[in-house]
Design a protein around this motif. Sequence first.
Motif, mmCIF file in Angstrom:
data_model
loop_
_atom_site.group_PDB
_atom_site.id
_atom_site.type_symbol
_atom_site.label_atom_id
_atom_site.label_comp_id
_atom_site.label_asym_id
_atom_site.label_seq_id
_atom_site.Cartn_x
_atom_site.Cartn_y
_atom_site.Cartn_z
ATOM 1 N N THR A 77 7.935 -8.245 -18.063
ATOM 2 C CA THR A 77 6.243 -9.151 -18.601
ATOM 3 C C THR A 77 4.855 -7.735 -18.935
ATOM 4 O O THR A 77 5.761 -7.022 -19.595
ATOM 5 N N TYR A 78 4.597 -8.452 -18.634
ATOM 6 C CA TYR A 78 2.576 -7.889 -19.674
ATOM 7 C C TYR A 78 1.283 -7.449 -17.709
ATOM 8 O O TYR A 78 1.899 -7.984 -17.068
ATOM 9 N N ALA A 79 0.661 -6.136 -18.288
ATOM 10 C CA ALA A 79 0.534 -5.609 -17.513
ATOM 11 C C ALA A 79 -1.232 -5.898 -17.417
ATOM 12 O O ALA A 79 -1.479 -6.200 -18.102
ATOM 13 N N VAL A 80 -1.494 -6.257 -16.236
ATOM 14 C CA VAL A 80 -2.842 -7.474 -15.963
ATOM 15 C C VAL A 80 -4.426 -6.430 -15.721
ATOM 16 O O VAL A 80 -4.925 -6.585 -15.819
ATOM 17 N N ARG A 81 -3.622 -4.996 -15.529
ATOM 18 C CA ARG A 81 -4.874 -3.990 -15.320
ATOM 19 C C ARG A 81 -3.866 -2.425 -15.694
ATOM 20 O O ARG A 81 -2.677 -1.986 -15.932
ATOM 21 N N ASP A 82 -4.407 -1.656 -15.654
ATOM 22 C CA ASP A 82 -4.654 -0.017 -15.914
ATOM 23 C C ASP A 82 -3.779 0.640 -14.410
ATOM 24 O O ASP A 82 -5.222 0.252 -13.722
ATOM 25 N N THR A 83 -3.198 1.588 -14.644
ATOM 26 C CA THR A 83 -2.594 1.899 -13.234
ATOM 27 C C THR A 83 -1.724 2.971 -14.101
ATOM 28 O O THR A 83 -1.494 2.798 -15.283
ATOM 29 N N LYS A 84 -1.360 3.493 -12.353
ATOM 30 C CA LYS A 84 -0.469 4.243 -13.179
ATOM 31 C C LYS A 84 0.224 4.689 -11.962
ATOM 32 O O LYS A 84 0.286 4.264 -10.516
ATOM 33 N N ILE A 85 1.901 4.051 -12.291
ATOM 34 C CA ILE A 85 2.750 4.302 -10.600
ATOM 35 C C ILE A 85 4.526 4.211 -11.280
ATOM 36 O O ILE A 85 4.838 4.670 -12.936
ATOM 37 N N ASP A 132 -6.043 -11.004 -4.267
ATOM 38 C CA ASP A 132 -5.110 -10.914 -5.253
ATOM 39 C C ASP A 132 -4.694 -9.694 -6.648
ATOM 40 O O ASP A 132 -3.481 -9.008 -6.831
ATOM 41 N N GLU A 133 -5.900 -8.859 -6.807
ATOM 42 C CA GLU A 133 -6.625 -7.875 -7.509
ATOM 43 C C GLU A 133 -5.797 -6.628 -7.064
ATOM 44 O O GLU A 133 -5.411 -4.870 -7.438
ATOM 45 N N LEU A 134 -5.342 -6.156 -5.616
ATOM 46 C CA LEU A 134 -4.897 -5.829 -4.621
ATOM 47 C C LEU A 134 -3.374 -5.367 -5.023
ATOM 48 O O LEU A 134 -3.125 -4.534 -4.608
ATOM 49 N N LEU A 137 0.805 2.671 -2.517
ATOM 50 C CA LEU A 137 -0.394 1.758 -2.732
ATOM 51 C C LEU A 137 -1.303 3.060 -2.772
ATOM 52 O O LEU A 137 -2.528 2.980 -3.118
ATOM 53 N N LYS A 138 -0.939 4.130 -2.294
ATOM 54 C CA LYS A 138 -1.814 5.518 -2.512
ATOM 55 C C LYS A 138 -1.164 6.181 -4.054
ATOM 56 O O LYS A 138 -2.144 5.777 -4.793
ATOM 57 N N GLU A 139 -0.251 5.753 -4.516
ATOM 58 C CA GLU A 139 0.256 6.014 -6.603
ATOM 59 C C GLU A 139 -0.590 4.785 -7.062
ATOM 60 O O GLU A 139 -1.472 5.088 -7.607
ATOM 61 N N ALA A 140 -0.871 3.407 -6.033
ATOM 62 C CA ALA A 140 -1.291 2.361 -7.139
ATOM 63 C C ALA A 140 -2.855 2.126 -6.910
ATOM 64 O O ALA A 140 -3.775 1.886 -7.656
ATOM 65 N N GLY A 141 -3.325 3.233 -5.877
ATOM 66 C CA GLY A 141 -4.711 3.740 -5.838
ATOM 67 C C GLY A 141 -5.492 1.955 -5.074
ATOM 68 O O GLY A 141 -6.624 1.820 -5.641
ATOM 69 N N VAL A 142 -4.860 1.527 -4.821
ATOM 70 C CA VAL A 142 -5.418 0.506 -3.570
ATOM 71 C C VAL A 142 -5.180 0.622 -2.084
ATOM 72 O O VAL A 142 -3.884 1.028 -2.109
ATOM 73 N N VAL A 143 -5.927 -0.374 -1.660
ATOM 74 C CA VAL A 143 -5.788 -0.638 0.043
ATOM 75 C C VAL A 143 -4.266 -1.958 0.326
ATOM 76 O O VAL A 143 -4.045 -2.752 -0.802
ATOM 77 N N ASP A 144 -3.980 -2.201 1.023
ATOM 78 C CA ASP A 144 -2.729 -3.418 0.784
ATOM 79 C C ASP A 144 -3.328 -4.578 0.612
ATOM 80 O O ASP A 144 -4.378 -4.918 1.458
ATOM 81 N N ALA A 145 -3.332 -5.804 0.138
ATOM 82 C CA ALA A 145 -3.827 -6.726 -0.319
ATOM 83 C C ALA A 145 -3.687 -7.715 1.095
ATOM 84 O O ALA A 145 -4.422 -8.453 0.993
ATOM 85 N N GLY A 146 -2.295 -7.675 2.062
ATOM 86 C CA GLY A 146 -2.567 -8.455 3.397
ATOM 87 C C GLY A 146 -3.979 -8.434 4.500
ATOM 88 O O GLY A 146 -3.722 -9.222 4.665
ATOM 89 N N GLY A 200 -3.579 -13.192 -2.405
ATOM 90 C CA GLY A 200 -5.327 -13.885 -1.449
ATOM 91 C C GLY A 200 -5.030 -14.844 -1.817
ATOM 92 O O GLY A 200 -5.838 -16.164 -0.991
ATOM 93 N N THR A 201 -4.098 -15.839 -2.849
ATOM 94 C CA THR A 201 -3.954 -17.147 -3.264
ATOM 95 C C THR A 201 -3.178 -17.533 -2.312
ATOM 96 O O THR A 201 -3.481 -18.864 -1.313
ATOM 97 N N ASN A 202 -1.902 -17.297 -1.588
ATOM 98 C CA ASN A 202 -1.115 -17.423 -0.500
ATOM 99 C C ASN A 202 -1.623 -17.470 0.452
ATOM 100 O O ASN A 202 -1.713 -18.237 1.382
ATOM 101 N N MET A 203 -2.427 -16.174 0.848
ATOM 102 C CA MET A 203 -3.428 -16.750 2.459
ATOM 103 C C MET A 203 -4.600 -17.399 2.556
ATOM 104 O O MET A 203 -4.392 -18.356 3.469
#
Length: 537
Positions: A439-447, A30-32, A179-188, A43-46
């Motif tokens: 809305t609001y952000a749930v983590r620090d990020t750059k996008i 979920d956090e990805l 994904l690269k800008e957010a610094g994450v791999v694909d959640a699915g 993650g929850t949906n899968m």
Amino acid sequence: MKTQTIDGEMLIKMFRYGAKNLEINKRIVDELNVFPVPDGDTGTNMSLTFSHSVSEFDKIEKLNVYSVAKSASSGALIGARGNSGVILSQLLRGFAEGCKAREDLDIPSLAGALKLASDVAYKAVMKPTEGTILTVAREMGEFAMAKYSTYDNLENFMTDVIAHGKVTLKKTPDLLPVLKEAGVVDAGGQGLICIVEGALKALLNEELGVELEIKPSNLDKFVDDSHMKPEDITFGYCTEFIIKEAEEVDEGELRTYLNTLGDSVVVVKDDAIVKVHLHTDNPGLALERAGSLGGLIRIKIDNMREQFAAKGKKADDTLIPYGFIAVSPGEGLTKLFKDLGVTRVIAGGQTMNPSTQDFLNEVDKLNAQTIFIFPNNSNIIMAAKQASEISDKQVHVITSKNIPQCIAAMLAFSPETAAAANASAMSEAIKQVATGEVTYAVRDTKINGLKIKKSNVIGISGGEIKFTGKNIEDVTKELLSDMVNADSELISIYYGKDVSEDDANALSEELADRFEECDVEMHYGGQPLYYYIVSVE
């Protein structure tokens, strides 16, 4: 001893271990989410989808790999939630086709099933995007087909197939810039890796942790509402669920929180599970809190007012020309939809995506020649489309991605017009409305060049985060200033459950002064997580 084949019994164990491993790691998945918004739910949906796929194994009559894979595919098909869940259901469908007529799987047939899983999933997606779960599945399938002849046991074969999948997952940011800008791999893709790693542990006979065993008696309805009368109903949705792996849950604390959402709250802890019942107008909030405490199973949500209304009169079997189904995340929006003529409303949205089965249930209740479905969320569209394909009724999915688009579509509907023409007109109408969310952000990020801190307010439009700040009203005004142009005539705003009526009215007055050429309409939406949903026409 090295394993040469997988039989039906082992495949059941592999599926169950895969489901368990995904459930354990669903919060990490979920956090990805690329966007740091409070509705990251891949993650929850899968997990919910895959858990549904393994729920019917006890009913299999003739045990072999095809019957097991077919059962898993059928369960996932109707239990699919969110786009990731629908894609997962298609992967299982392809895998089942690869197992057809087989008693067991050896290395070549397993390789073929993995490849067919990817092929079927790709065909199911209109515009496949590389750098997603599809890429990870395809690479594993292609590796399996290219290398299977060099292996003499399934353990080593599966280990290397998964290793290749993990290498591919690490490369997803290079294939998908967001994904690269957010610094994450694909959640699915990460969710898929969790499933196959769990399956491998089953094959290797390695432990995943304590398996939760829930006896049938624990799954029965434990609160009887049959004595209630319509005048007793203060909160409309009877909500029940079970929290698994709940050893650390403070039932008193959970009960106190749930009492803020409604009444008739019952929280019963029994070893490693917690059984919950409550009446509420916001079942999504109850499920969101519970989901943060452990895995959820046996989720049941009933609209009590509709149930009592149905008891008080005979069903009307009159065939009507049109019926409408819409997904609503808030009580105010539900009322608005009903006023616009929506026939059936499914409670859900950002934090609780309806499944394919949820849509099918509502379709079955409508005795209409033509039914239109409004998903109202981009992550719900695929489940709605899957339901339309399964149903034998004439069902059109209008691909509304948010609330304002649904409203625009309903306003474009003409009862005197043919179904196809209405579908075309409504589909065109959703393209004409500019929408945004605050809305609001749930983590620090750059996008998008913005440095966003956790808990910052963020303004989103056109699928991109445009503004961030510390003040809800300031970000909302910035967002609308960016959306309004010389041709704009109407600004519609739907305020959420966390915004007071006084604050909403004050903002409305400020916007009326700032945008003098536009009419400004403020409505109570009651949606969680999103302070404001806005549209400009």
